[in-house]
Design a protein around this motif. Structure first.
Motif, PDB file in Angstrom:
ATOM      1  N   LYS A  52       0.802  -1.240  -0.158  1.00 34.38           N
ATOM      2  CA  LYS A  52      -0.060  -0.003  -0.079  1.00 34.38           C
ATOM      3  C   LYS A  52       0.930   1.185  -0.061  1.00 34.38           C
ATOM      4  O   LYS A  52       0.436   2.368   0.060  1.00 34.38           O
ATOM      5  CB  LYS A  52      -0.918  -0.054   1.262  1.00 34.38           C
ATOM      6  N   GLY A  53       2.177   1.168   0.097  1.00 34.56           N
ATOM      7  CA  GLY A  53       2.983   2.210  -0.032  1.00 34.56           C
ATOM      8  C   GLY A  53       2.925   2.795   1.315  1.00 34.56           C
ATOM      9  O   GLY A  53       3.355   4.089   1.431  1.00 34.56           O
ATOM     10  N   ILE A  54       2.703   2.252   2.453  1.00 38.31           N
ATOM     11  CA  ILE A  54       2.765   2.672   3.671  1.00 38.31           C
ATOM     12  C   ILE A  54       4.158   2.545   4.161  1.00 38.31           C
ATOM     13  O   ILE A  54       4.620   1.702   4.432  1.00 38.31           O
ATOM     14  CB  ILE A  54       1.908   2.085   4.891  1.00 38.31           C
ATOM     15  N   GLY A  55       4.776   3.797   4.611  1.00 37.04           N
ATOM     16  CA  GLY A  55       6.202   3.912   5.143  1.00 37.04           C
ATOM     17  C   GLY A  55       6.261   3.325   6.528  1.00 37.04           C
ATOM     18  O   GLY A  55       5.338   3.007   7.359  1.00 37.04           O
ATOM     19  N   ALA A  56       7.597   3.198   6.917  1.00 33.02           N
ATOM     20  CA  ALA A  56       8.209   2.623   8.140  1.00 33.02           C
ATOM     21  C   ALA A  56       7.677   3.616   9.040  1.00 33.02           C
ATOM     22  O   ALA A  56       7.644   3.056  10.290  1.00 33.02           O
ATOM     23  CB  ALA A  56       9.492   2.120   7.914  1.00 33.02           C
ATOM     24  N   ASP A  57       7.500   4.809   8.797  1.00 29.70           N
ATOM     25  CA  ASP A  57       7.353   5.997   9.855  1.00 29.70           C
ATOM     26  C   ASP A  57       6.096   5.946  10.530  1.00 29.70           C
ATOM     27  O   ASP A  57       5.561   6.736  11.252  1.00 29.70           O
ATOM     28  CB  ASP A  57       7.810   7.174   9.316  1.00 29.70           C
ATOM     29  N   ARG A  58       5.196   5.363   9.969  1.00 29.00           N
ATOM     30  CA  ARG A  58       3.580   5.303  10.148  1.00 29.00           C
ATOM     31  C   ARG A  58       3.135   4.526  11.300  1.00 29.00           C
ATOM     32  O   ARG A  58       2.090   4.457  11.887  1.00 29.00           O
ATOM     33  CB  ARG A  58       2.729   4.869   8.733  1.00 29.00           C
ATOM     34  N   PHE A  59       4.033   3.246  11.878  1.00 29.16           N
ATOM     35  CA  PHE A  59       3.675   2.631  13.007  1.00 29.16           C
ATOM     36  C   PHE A  59       4.882   2.047  13.219  1.00 29.16           C
ATOM     37  O   PHE A  59       6.116   2.078  12.664  1.00 29.16           O
ATOM     38  CB  PHE A  59       2.966   1.222  12.544  1.00 29.16           C
ATOM     39  N   GLU A  60       5.011   1.178  14.571  1.00 29.45           N
ATOM     40  CA  GLU A  60       6.134   0.383  15.088  1.00 29.45           C
ATOM     41  C   GLU A  60       5.786  -0.723  15.336  1.00 29.45           C
ATOM     42  O   GLU A  60       4.699  -1.008  15.805  1.00 29.45           O
ATOM     43  CB  GLU A  60       6.947   1.431  16.077  1.00 29.45           C
TER      44      GLU A  60
END
Ligand SMILES: Cc1cc2nc3c(=O)[nH]c(=O)nc-3n(C[C@H](O)[C@H](O)[C@H](O)COP(=O)(O)OP(=O)(O)OC[C@H]3O[C@@H](n4cnc5c(N)ncnc54)[C@H](O)[C@@H]3O)c2cc1C
Length: 310
Positions: A240-248
């Motif tokens: 989905k192109g969701i970057g690693a900075d959006r969750f941990e």
């Protein structure tokens, strides 16, 4: 059966008194618990930070019914926050509301929790309210939303447990409020009236809620060591192109270190929950209940100690 026995044992204070003086049990605990002092805990956090991993420090203790003890735990958290800032560590803190007086009175608990949140705000950091057994779910969410979140929207967050039947609904509620959520499966023994008895439902709810929180929520923490779930969520986020900075991702100190290293190598964010303090026994028993195979780890140590003494 074994799991419920271990969870029952976790509540026995007399056994803890016995176990606390046992070097073998202490040795096993040290795999999961970062010592009994703030200094030992911060040293463990510094090592994690050096490996590219953030931390959340937890002062061990729960179910406190003595106001003095609750205030003492609160005071320790202030010291922990000061020490994190002094050493410039990448760490926040996790608190258990019952350790801060939830069973004494809401007023006492609020006063102590707010003092921790004031200090966290001063340092621009964050306090996670751990979730305990189902008797506390609604109380904790009410306490959070009615007494804390409005004044500290940047500094406080909750935990939801995918084993609970209500969690999909609570996830929607949290998304609407835009509050920060840690999603975990849940560590307490719960009746089928409130929790899914079938692990497949727990896992499916975890994945479904995780996706909702990542897409629509606010920087969720996904607390699991489940490689299949982690692979599914990572692949979905990437597609989905969701970057690693959006969750941990979040994991427990000492659990699946191999997977922890792999996640960091793959470029995902990881926070490790680092408990410390003298009250390590109930925590240790819950870890054993999750993975009774760890009992063999203890048995192995007993044998090794026995042969070494000869
Ligand atoms: C950061 C963090 C915070 C948490 N906060 C809370 C909270 O506030 N409230 C709450 O109820 N629970 C909390 N938990 C505990 C959580 O609910 C689970 O009980 C625990 O994480 C085990 O579930 P799992 O998702 O790892 O998967 P599981 O399905 O239990 O296990 C999946 C795999 O993970 C590994 N694994 C899991 N546990 C262990 C272990 N103890 N030792 C070795 N390997 C293991 C194994 O490889 C296993 O096959 C937290 C967990 C984490 C990681």
């Amino acid at each position: 059966m074994l799991r419920s026995s271990l969870i029952w044992l976790s509540r026995q204070k007399s056994i803890f008194r016995f176990v606390r003086n046992n070097s073998l049990a202490k040795g096993f605990a040290s795999r999961f618990v970062a010592g009994e002092t703030i200094d030992s805990a911060c040293t463990a956090v510094a090592a994690l930070n050096a490996a590219g991993i953030s931390a959340s420090l937890d002062v061990l203790g729960e179910s406190c019914t003595n106001e003095g003890e609750a205030r003492e735990t609160g005071r320790m958290y202030l010291e922990v926050l000061d020490e994190i800032a002094r050493r410039k560590l990448d760490a926040n803190v996790s608190v258990k509301m019952t350790a801060l007086g939830q069973d004494i009175s809401d007023a006492v608990c609020e006063e102590i929790t707010r003092s921790i949140l004031e200090r966290a705000r001063q340092y621009g950091t964050f306090v996670r309210l751990d979730m305990e057994g189902s008797d506390y779910t609604q109380r904790t969410l009410d306490f959070f939303s009615q007494r804390l979140f409005t004044d500290f929207p940047e500094n406080v967050g909750i935990v939801l447990q995918s084993m609970m039947r209500r969690t999909a609904q609570d996830t929607a509620w949290a998304v609407e409020k835009q509050c920060r959520v840690r999603l975990c499966k849940g560590a307490y023994l719960e009746p089928a009236s409130v929790a899914f008895p079938d692990k497949r439902d727990v896992d499916r709810t975890f994945v479904d809620c995780a996706k909702v929180l990542i897409e629509h929520g606010r920087y969720p923490g996904l607390a699991t060591h489940d490689p299949a779930i982690i692979a599914e969520i990572s692949a979905w986020a990437t597609s989905k192109g969701i970057g690693a900075d959006r969750f941990e991702y979040q994991m427990l100190n000492g659990v699946r270190r191999d997977l922890q290293e792999q996640l960091v190598r793959d470029g995902w964010r990881l926070r490790v929950y680092v408990p410390f303090g003298t009250q390590w026994y109930p925590y240790l028993m819950r870890r054993l209940a999750e993975r009774p195979a760890n009992i063999w780890f203890i048995a192995g140590n007993v044998l090794r100690e026995t042969f070494r003494r000869r």
